[in-house]
Motif scaffolding. Structure first.
Motif, PDB file in Angstrom:
ATOM      1  N   UNK A   1      39.427  30.749  46.595  1.00 19.43           N
ATOM      2  CA  UNK A   1      40.353  30.633  47.162  1.00 19.43           C
ATOM      3  C   UNK A   1      40.441  30.575  48.987  1.00 19.43           C
ATOM      4  N   UNK A   2      41.143  29.949  49.767  1.00 16.99           N
ATOM      5  CA  UNK A   2      40.958  29.926  51.200  1.00 16.99           C
ATOM      6  C   UNK A   2      41.471  31.101  51.668  1.00 16.99           C
ATOM      7  N   UNK A   3      40.891  31.609  52.413  1.00 15.90           N
ATOM      8  CA  UNK A   3      41.284  33.075  53.070  1.00 15.90           C
ATOM      9  C   UNK A   3      41.997  32.889  54.446  1.00 15.90           C
ATOM     10  N   UNK A   4      42.631  34.118  54.636  1.00 14.60           N
ATOM     11  CA  UNK A   4      43.184  33.982  56.021  1.00 14.60           C
ATOM     12  C   UNK A   4      43.281  35.330  56.660  1.00 14.60           C
ATOM     13  N   UNK A   5      42.552  36.254  56.327  1.00 16.14           N
ATOM     14  CA  UNK A   5      42.574  37.377  56.893  1.00 16.14           C
ATOM     15  C   UNK A   5      41.535  38.346  56.106  1.00 16.14           C
ATOM     16  N   UNK A   6      41.593  39.604  56.665  1.00 15.32           N
ATOM     17  CA  UNK A   6      40.703  40.735  56.076  1.00 15.32           C
ATOM     18  C   UNK A   6      41.538  41.886  55.363  1.00 15.32           C
ATOM     19  N   UNK A   7      41.023  42.734  54.595  1.00 16.46           N
ATOM     20  CA  UNK A   7      41.373  43.620  53.976  1.00 16.46           C
ATOM     21  C   UNK A   7      40.553  44.846  54.424  1.00 16.46           C
ATOM     22  N   UNK A   8      41.171  45.988  54.540  1.00 20.61           N
ATOM     23  CA  UNK A   8      40.585  47.466  54.946  1.00 20.61           C
ATOM     24  C   UNK A   8      40.791  48.212  53.611  1.00 20.61           C
ATOM     25  N   UNK A   9      39.615  48.804  53.046  1.00 18.55           N
ATOM     26  CA  UNK A   9      39.814  49.655  51.820  1.00 18.55           C
ATOM     27  C   UNK A   9      40.249  50.907  52.594  1.00 18.55           C
ATOM     28  N   UNK A  10      41.503  51.175  52.113  1.00 15.14           N
ATOM     29  CA  UNK A  10      42.058  52.563  52.574  1.00 15.14           C
ATOM     30  C   UNK A  10      41.596  53.749  51.468  1.00 15.14           C
ATOM     31  N   UNK A  11      41.833  53.371  50.208  1.00 17.31           N
ATOM     32  CA  UNK A  11      41.413  54.115  49.099  1.00 17.31           C
ATOM     33  C   UNK A  11      40.649  53.497  47.822  1.00 17.31           C
ATOM     34  N   UNK A  12      40.044  53.950  47.079  1.00 18.22           N
ATOM     35  CA  UNK A  12      39.532  53.435  46.123  1.00 18.22           C
ATOM     36  C   UNK A  12      37.958  52.413  46.378  1.00 18.22           C
ATOM     37  N   UNK A  13      37.836  51.537  45.626  1.00 20.07           N
ATOM     38  CA  UNK A  13      36.674  50.743  45.722  1.00 20.07           C
ATOM     39  C   UNK A  13      37.013  49.228  45.044  1.00 20.07           C
ATOM     40  N   UNK A  14      35.924  48.318  45.461  1.00 15.68           N
ATOM     41  CA  UNK A  14      36.045  47.096  45.105  1.00 15.68           C
ATOM     42  C   UNK A  14      34.768  46.563  44.733  1.00 15.68           C
ATOM     43  N   UNK A  15      34.819  45.693  43.935  1.00 14.88           N
ATOM     44  CA  UNK A  15      33.350  45.021  43.448  1.00 14.88           C
ATOM     45  C   UNK A  15      33.475  43.556  44.121  1.00 14.88           C
ATOM     46  N   UNK A  16      32.306  43.220  44.608  1.00 16.90           N
ATOM     47  CA  UNK A  16      32.160  41.727  44.783  1.00 16.90           C
ATOM     48  C   UNK A  16      31.474  41.083  43.664  1.00 16.90           C
ATOM     49  N   UNK A  17      32.157  40.175  43.290  1.00 19.02           N
ATOM     50  CA  UNK A  17      31.700  39.680  41.851  1.00 19.02           C
ATOM     51  C   UNK A  17      31.107  38.046  42.013  1.00 19.02           C
ATOM     52  N   UNK A  18      30.281  37.723  41.271  1.00 20.12           N
ATOM     53  CA  UNK A  18      29.709  36.398  41.474  1.00 20.12           C
ATOM     54  C   UNK A  18      29.857  36.043  39.975  1.00 20.12           C
ATOM     55  N   UNK A  19      30.469  34.935  39.777  1.00 28.38           N
ATOM     56  CA  UNK A  19      30.644  34.267  38.677  1.00 28.38           C
ATOM     57  C   UNK A  19      29.691  33.239  38.199  1.00 28.38           C
ATOM     58  N   UNK A  20      28.783  33.465  37.239  1.00 22.81           N
ATOM     59  CA  UNK A  20      27.751  32.363  36.739  1.00 22.81           C
ATOM     60  C   UNK A  20      27.766  32.345  35.125  1.00 22.81           C
ATOM     61  N   UNK A  21      27.937  30.824  34.976  1.00 20.33           N
ATOM     62  CA  UNK A  21      27.696  30.513  33.443  1.00 20.33           C
ATOM     63  C   UNK A  21      28.706  31.243  32.645  1.00 20.33           C
ATOM     64  N   UNK A  22      30.110  31.490  32.967  1.00 22.58           N
ATOM     65  CA  UNK A  22      31.021  32.342  32.396  1.00 22.58           C
ATOM     66  C   UNK A  22      30.539  33.783  32.271  1.00 22.58           C
TER      67      UNK A  22
END
Length: 163
Positions: free
Chosen positions: A44-65
């Motif tokens: 996806x084309x990005x146009x800005x950033x996010x600040x994590x206010x609460x919780x957590x997020x995973x950075x996910x790499x997709x390889x071979x399904x």
């Protein structure tokens, strides 16, 4: 407000005065994400950033399904700050690791601030450049620690113009 206080603690906005923070708090985008919900899709084309206010997020790499979590970010970390200046496609996906609230700040918002309040826009851009430099230096050090070869002679010449 608590949102203004949170924004004032983010390096990109820490030069802003209370009046500017109030304006900023009115234009940022507060979003809720459920566990497992995709926040940003790879490619996806990005146009800005996010600040994590609460919780957590995973950075996910997709390889071979197969999805591989390469990092997890927590409050109050930023993600995607480079996208304010560079709208390149995402190389990874960002997925909510748990129910999370994120605050978005996007390029059109920044451009509006630059046009209507150049002093405020310049303060944000200055801090953004500093944060990007810190991020690149951290990545460079990590690559160096992993054994990637870098020509120290070139690096020294670039840092010392008298060399």
């Amino acid at each position: 407000s608590s949102l203004e206080k949170l924004l004032s603690k983010i390096a990109v906005f820490d030069l802003l005065r209370p009046r500017e923070l109030r304006k900023l708090a009115r234009i940022v985008h507060v979003r809720q994400f459920r566990h497992g919900e995709t926040i940003i899709q790879r490619g996806a084309l990005q146009s800005g950033f996010y600040l994590i206010r609460s919780g957590s997020v995973n950075i996910v790499r997709e390889r071979d399904n197969h999805r591989e979590v390469v990092a997890t970010l927590y409050s109050p970390e930023l993600l995607g700050e480079f996208a304010l200046l560079d709208d390149s496609p995402r190389s990874t996906s960002i997925v909510a690791a748990e129910a999370s609230e994120l605050i978005g700040f996007f390029k059109p918002d920044l451009m509006d601030i630059v046009a209507t309040s150049p002093e405020t826009g310049c303060m944000i851009l200055l801090r953004l450049a500093e944060e990007m430099t810190r991020s690149l230096n951290k990545d460079y050090a990590r690559l160096r620690d992993m054994g990637f070869p870098f020509d120290d002679q070139i690096e020294t010449q670039e840092l010392d113009p008298t060399a």
